[in-house]
Design an enzyme around this catalytic site. Structure first.
Site: not given
Length: 333
Positions: A138-139
């Site tokens: 995920g970012c």
């Protein structure tokens, strides 16, 4: 040349991936799937691609064998990759890279005989090189982990409380409009959301436990408050925790951890988003105040936080130079 296919190519991450692959010297895009845009030129949806490609979106994929493709990217919404893998025949020698969150946790990482490797190169580079399937991080998770992993590898988080805040641009919410992604709401506005309950918490703790390689890591406590920001792209996170190490020791640990990393860099000066937006870089800065350490890290949520990291993983999987197609220029002004 390798042949690539994309599932769900109409959104922000799909558009970024298309831009990267078009300019990759060893990749040919064979198809880009989108149920809602089938028949449209890619450049009708991603208008900056005018003159770059004449490919049109398709509703259905060709046979998923290496006669047609070598690697398949999933850029659709969370949950869609798992449905696709379960519902379609995919040859074992076709490599998969999921940019969503379907396979990031160990309990979800095995499906139909495929073992998805968590695709953070700074943590799992050698495993990625041998993998046939990748779960892209995920970012927020990428930015937070790259600030904390060097400490975790040294066992710094035993019975620790870590307090992290992070702010992300509107592209982090995806392309579908919601009340908090409209310009009229975002402009001159910020908001905390998913306080202490963000979906990336579990994968961050999983990686810290892996890095420390000790059962005592289960005592790690991460307190993460994310924020929505009044800008389009980028993530800035700050993590605070107690640490009795001296400044020289901390810098030595970080420099050693990232000395051979092509995209993760240590800054001795305060950092900001424009250093990384439109690049695959993560830049980290460390502040020490009495017995507390504050680690700041910045990334572009659509590149190092999504499609850029996916391409970095693809390069590793196929034995290409890791930076190929990713030597991008920041928008400094």
């Amino acid at each position: 040349m390798i042949k690539a296919g994309i599932i769900g190519g109409a959104g922000y991450t799909g558009g970024e991936l298309i831009r990267l692959l078009i300019n990759h010297p060893l990749v040919e895009i064979v198809f880009v799937q989108s149920g809602s845009n089938a028949g449209n030129l890619l450049s009708k949806v991603h208008q900056d691609l005018i003159g770059e490609t004449e490919i049109t979106f398709v509703a259905d994929c060709p046979p998923l064998t290496t006669e047609y493709i070598d690697v398949l990217f999933f850029c659709a919404g969370h949950g869609e990759a798992k449905k696709f893998v379960l519902g379609n025949e995919i040859a074992a020698d076709v490599k998969l890279i999921d940019i969503g969150n379907d396979f990031r946790l160990k309990e979800d990482a095995n499906l139909k005989g495929r073992q998805f490797i968590y695709g953070l190169p700074e943590l799992n580079r050698e495993l990625i090189k041998k993998a046939d399937s990748i779960a892209n991080p995920g970012c927020f998770a990428t930015a937070i982990q790259l600030g904390l992993l060097p400490f975790a590898k040294e066992g710094a988080f035993y019975q620790q409380e870590i307090y992290t805040t992070g702010i992300t641009g509107s592209t982090g919410a995806g392309q579908s409009l919601s009340p908090t992604s409209h310009f009229s709401w975002r402009s001159n506005n910020i908001q905390a959301y998913k306080t202490l309950t963000h979906q990336h918490n579990a994968e961050i703790k999983q990686s810290l436990i892996q890095a420390e390689d000790s059962i005592r890591s289960n005592d790690i406590s991460l307190n993460f408050v994310p924020w929505r920001g009044d800008f389009a792209r980028g993530i800035f996170v700050s993590s605070t925790f107690k640490c009795t190490w001296g400044k020289e020791q901390i810098l030595k640990v970080f420099k050693e951890a990232y000395k051979n990393e092509p995209f993760t860099k240590i800054s001795l000066e305060p950092i900001h988003l424009k250093q990384v937006v439109n690049t695959n870089k993560c830049v980290v800065n460390i502040e020490i105040i009495e017995d507390k350490v504050v680690v700041h890290s910045v990334i572009d949520n659509l590149l190092k936080g999504a499609s850029g990291q996916a391409l970095q993983n693809m390069n590793l999987m196929f034995g290409f130079e890791e930076t190929l197609g990713l030597k991008l220029k920041a928008a400094a002004f």
